[in-house]
Design a protein around this motif. Structure first.
Motif, short mmCIF file in Angstrom:
data_model
loop_
_atom_site.label_atom_id
_atom_site.label_comp_id
_atom_site.label_asym_id
_atom_site.label_seq_id
_atom_site.Cartn_x
_atom_site.Cartn_y
_atom_site.Cartn_z
N CYS A 6 0.59 -1.26 0.09
CA CYS A 6 -0.37 -0.48 -0.03
C CYS A 6 0.54 0.99 -0.55
O CYS A 6 1.99 1.68 1.04
CB CYS A 6 -1.45 0.13 0.96
SG CYS A 6 -1.69 1.38 1.11
N CYS A 9 0.06 2.79 3.70
CA CYS A 9 0.37 1.97 5.04
C CYS A 9 1.46 2.01 5.09
O CYS A 9 2.12 1.56 5.43
CB CYS A 9 -0.93 1.62 5.27
SG CYS A 9 -2.71 2.26 5.91
N CYS A 54 -5.32 -3.41 0.50
CA CYS A 54 -4.55 -2.96 2.05
C CYS A 54 -5.18 -3.51 2.84
O CYS A 54 -6.74 -3.47 3.42
CB CYS A 54 -4.41 -1.41 2.08
SG CYS A 54 -3.57 -1.23 3.18
N GLU A 56 -5.09 -2.16 5.90
CA GLU A 56 -4.68 -1.31 6.91
C GLU A 56 -5.97 -0.33 6.53
O GLU A 56 -6.44 -0.03 7.75
CB GLU A 56 -3.09 -0.55 7.20
CG GLU A 56 -2.40 -1.29 7.73
CD GLU A 56 -2.67 -1.81 9.23
OE1 GLU A 56 -3.46 -0.94 9.90
OE2 GLU A 56 -2.21 -2.92 9.81
N CYS A 57 -6.31 0.08 5.44
CA CYS A 57 -7.23 1.16 4.94
C CYS A 57 -8.27 0.73 3.58
O CYS A 57 -9.02 1.75 3.71
CB CYS A 57 -6.38 2.30 4.44
SG CYS A 57 -5.49 2.52 3.11
ZN LIG Z 1 -3.26 1.39 3.17
#
Ligand SMILES: [Zn+2]
Length: 68
Positions: A6, A9, A54, A56-57
Motif C-alpha cells: 500500500c 501504509c 490493503c 489497514e486502510c
Molecule cells: Zn493502506
C-alpha cells in the motif's frame, strides 16, 4: 507471487478476487484485436483484472494481468 504494498501504509496488500454479483470475473478490454479466428469479428483482447486490498486502510489497487 508478486508482493504489492500500500502506498499510504507500506504494508503488504492481499490479492482478492474481483467479480460481479453474478459470479463472473471482471476483465479489461484492450484496443488490441483478439488473436486467432475471432479477430475478424471485432473481438478485442481482454486481460484479467487483479485486485490487491490493503488490510489497514482498505485501499484497492488493480492491475492488468498481462503475464497470463
Ligand atoms: Zn493502506
Amino acid at each position: 507471487m508478486t508482493t504489492r504494498r500500500c502506498p499510504d501504509c507500506g504494508v503488504t496488500t492481499t490479492e482478492m478476487r474481483v467479480q460481479t454479483g453474478d459470479g463472473f470475473g471482471l476483465h479489461l478490454v484492450t484496443d488490441e484485436p483478439k488473436k486467432g479466428l475471432l479477430g475478424g469479428l471485432g473481438m478485442r483482447e481482454t486481460l484479467r483484472l487483479r485486485a490487491f486490498v490493503c488490510p489497514e486502510c482498505g485501499l484497492v489497487r488493480s492491475y492488468a494481468a498481462r503475464d497470463e
